[in-house]
Design a protein around this motif. Structure first.
Motif, PDB file in Angstrom:
ATOM      1  N   ARG A 335      57.588 -88.375  37.968  1.00 46.28           N
ATOM      2  CA  ARG A 335      56.532 -87.699  38.370  1.00 46.28           C
ATOM      3  C   ARG A 335      55.288 -88.725  38.288  1.00 46.28           C
ATOM      4  N   VAL A 336      54.388 -88.758  39.479  1.00 43.05           N
ATOM      5  CA  VAL A 336      52.939 -89.193  39.333  1.00 43.05           C
ATOM      6  C   VAL A 336      52.078 -88.201  39.650  1.00 43.05           C
ATOM      7  N   ASN A 337      51.345 -88.056  38.355  1.00 47.56           N
ATOM      8  CA  ASN A 337      50.229 -86.753  38.275  1.00 47.56           C
ATOM      9  C   ASN A 337      50.712 -85.490  38.749  1.00 47.56           C
ATOM     10  N   GLU A 338      52.043 -85.306  38.394  1.00 44.95           N
ATOM     11  CA  GLU A 338      52.773 -84.264  38.511  1.00 44.95           C
ATOM     12  C   GLU A 338      53.604 -83.958  39.792  1.00 44.95           C
ATOM     13  N   ALA A 339      53.286 -84.939  40.704  1.00 47.55           N
ATOM     14  CA  ALA A 339      54.009 -84.864  41.932  1.00 47.55           C
ATOM     15  C   ALA A 339      55.423 -85.665  42.049  1.00 47.55           C
ATOM     16  N   VAL A 340      56.562 -85.138  42.508  1.00 48.98           N
ATOM     17  CA  VAL A 340      57.856 -85.864  42.526  1.00 48.98           C
ATOM     18  C   VAL A 340      57.548 -87.240  43.060  1.00 48.98           C
ATOM     19  N   ALA A 341      58.470 -88.188  42.361  1.00 56.20           N
ATOM     20  CA  ALA A 341      58.262 -89.659  42.714  1.00 56.20           C
ATOM     21  C   ALA A 341      59.644 -90.462  42.892  1.00 56.20           C
ATOM     22  N   GLU A 342      59.591 -91.250  43.651  1.00 57.60           N
ATOM     23  CA  GLU A 342      60.867 -92.239  43.567  1.00 57.60           C
ATOM     24  C   GLU A 342      60.463 -93.754  43.994  1.00 57.60           C
ATOM     25  N   PRO A 343      61.179 -94.528  43.298  1.00 58.28           N
ATOM     26  CA  PRO A 343      60.635 -96.047  43.605  1.00 58.28           C
ATOM     27  C   PRO A 343      61.257 -96.622  44.594  1.00 58.28           C
ATOM     28  N   VAL A 344      60.573 -97.506  45.466  1.00 55.76           N
ATOM     29  CA  VAL A 344      61.094 -98.111  46.199  1.00 55.76           C
ATOM     30  C   VAL A 344      60.766 -99.633  45.870  1.00 55.76           C
ATOM     31  N   VAL A 345      61.851-100.446  46.039  1.00 55.62           N
ATOM     32  CA  VAL A 345      61.830-101.844  45.437  1.00 55.62           C
ATOM     33  C   VAL A 345      61.790-102.742  46.745  1.00 55.62           C
ATOM     34  N   CYS A 346      60.938-103.612  46.794  1.00 54.98           N
ATOM     35  CA  CYS A 346      61.007-104.677  47.940  1.00 54.98           C
ATOM     36  C   CYS A 346      61.478-106.187  47.421  1.00 54.98           C
TER      37      CYS A 346
END
Length: 431
Positions: A335-346
């Motif tokens: 979570r970022v600030n309670e919002a659902v998050a997923e990492p993207v790696v470049c």
């Protein structure tokens, strides 16, 4: 900023982090040997899902966007990686032609192009933009949010070479995924380097093939670490012969969804995981998060409404969907600030150059986040991914978390390398 995990980091993923950190020299050596045998894609990005008990890639993009979301402090990494990549392919390179997507009015995408231009200019190349849009007959000026601009020029084809007016590049970099097909202007360019190759585009590429290659990579890597490959591999199967609008092939789709859910349930039981399994159905080709459906029970496919069938029938550039993959759903507990998050790696060449979090406040942990309303937060790669801290408690260290993401993303990139070799129409065949 390190997004917090909603669940405590324990069980399988804690052991996985421990094992990856303890095996760091062996892992880096293993990658080095793999890259001696295989050519990495020129650039790529990998979407990663961290469930707290499982860490997997769910998409590998060979025409990546989002370089504008990388932490600006990491730009030197991208420049160095670009130098290494260009040196390997064409050391005497002077001019680079960058071909973007046709929908170049999106301000985020324009900032991404601006970042790519900056990276390759600093890597020592003259960079200009050429458009595949045949309706473009004169140079167009694209205004950027920061007050700057980009010039987009019509392509000029002369026999076996492609360029712009008064601009003859030795290397052509595609940032257009060719969803609508391969334009004639890109065919037969044997005198120039075309990156990525045409068979990396969605005209020919299939996710089912990519995840077959990934399964092979995951098994090799898991053997090296002495662990269960399921912890880093989402179960994936392909289904063909579908027509959502007509309801054709839905029985076969239902069977595959049922099988994936059953296998996932079995693994959850083995590891004592208290989650409800789900599957993701998505087109076998294409991107932009279009035509994706979360299924928690195969019976749901019997009751698809018209809106859902329409959503699944057609994707980017109006391409019809007749092939899908059914993939084991992996929740994201970040979570970022309670919002659902997923990492993207470049990545560029074989190097991790940064990444960002895709964040969506209106989506649940078991849904696709690549949808309208998503926002992007640069990953806290300020402490480099390449400098993990082996002594720290698993789950407590940002560098360790990002090193893990980098490892999983590189496995996805390696799978793309296997996949491109297997589908290369010009590969030499040794009897």
């Amino acid at each position: 900023m390190v997004p917090h995990l909603v669940t405590a980091l324990n069980g399988p993923i804690k052991e996985l982090e421990q094992r990856i950190l303890e095996s760091l020299p062996a892992i880096e050596r293993w990658f080095r040997l793999e890259w001696m045998e295989h050519t990495p894609p020129f650039y790529s990005s990998v979407d990663v899902r961290n469930a707290g008990f499982k860490l997997v890639p769910v998409d590998t993009n060979l025409f990546p966007g989002g370089f504008n979301n990388i932490n600006p402090d990491l730009l030197p990494l991208s420049v160095q990686a670009a130098m290494a990549a260009i040196e390997k392919i064409c050391p005497e390179a002077k001019n680079l032609l960058l071909i973007p997507e046709n929908h170049t009015r999106n301000s985020f995408y324009l900032q991404h192009l601006q970042t790519l231009v900056r990276i390759f200019t600093q890597a020592g190349l003259n960079v200009r933009l050429g458009s595949l849009d045949e309706s473009l007959t004169a140079t167009a000026t694209l205004a950027l949010p920061d007050g700057g601009s980009l010039a987009l020029e019509p392509l000029v084809r002369k026999r076996g070479r492609l360029g712009l007016k008064d601009f003859d590049p030795c290397t052509i970099l595609l940032n257009n995924d060719l969803s609508a097909g391969i334009p004639a202007v890109l065919e037969g360019l044997h005198e120039q380097y075309l990156l990525p190759p045409l068979h990396a585009g969605w005209t020919m590429r299939r996710k089912s093939r990519h995840f077959q290659a990934y399964e092979e990579v995951a098994k090799k890597f898991a053997k090296l670490l002495g662990m269960d490959p399921w912890l880093i591999n989402p179960l994936t199967v392909g289904v063909q012969g579908l027509d959502f609008a007509e309801g054709q092939g839905l029985e076969a789709l239902k069977d595959q969804v049922d099988q994936v859910l059953t296998k996932t349930r079995r693994k959850y039981k083995e590891y004592g995981i208290q989650e409800k399994p789900f599957a993701i159905v998505k087109p076998d080709a294409g991107t932009y998060g279009m035509g994706i459906m979360t299924v928690r029970d195969a019976k749901e496919l019997e009751e698809l409404n018209r809106r859902c069938k329409n959503k699944m029938s057609v994707i980017k550039d109006g391409q019809p969907v007749h092939e899908v993959i059914v993939q084991e759903g992996v929740v994201t507990h970040e979570r970022v600030n309670e919002a659902v998050a997923e990492p993207v790696v470049c990545m560029m060449d074989r190097y991790v150059v940064g990444g960002f979090y895709r964040v969506h406040a209106d989506r649940a942990a078991d849904e696709n986040l690549n949808a309208p309303g998503a926002s992007y937060v640069p990953l806290a790669f300020a402490q480099s991914t390449q400098l993990p801290r082996p002594g720290e408690t698993p789950g407590a260290s940002a560098p360790n978390r990002f090193y893990m993401y980098g490892v999983i993303a590189r496995l996805g990139m390696l799978a793309a390398s296997y996949e491109l070799e297997a589908t290369d129409p010009e590969a030499e065949v040794y009897a």
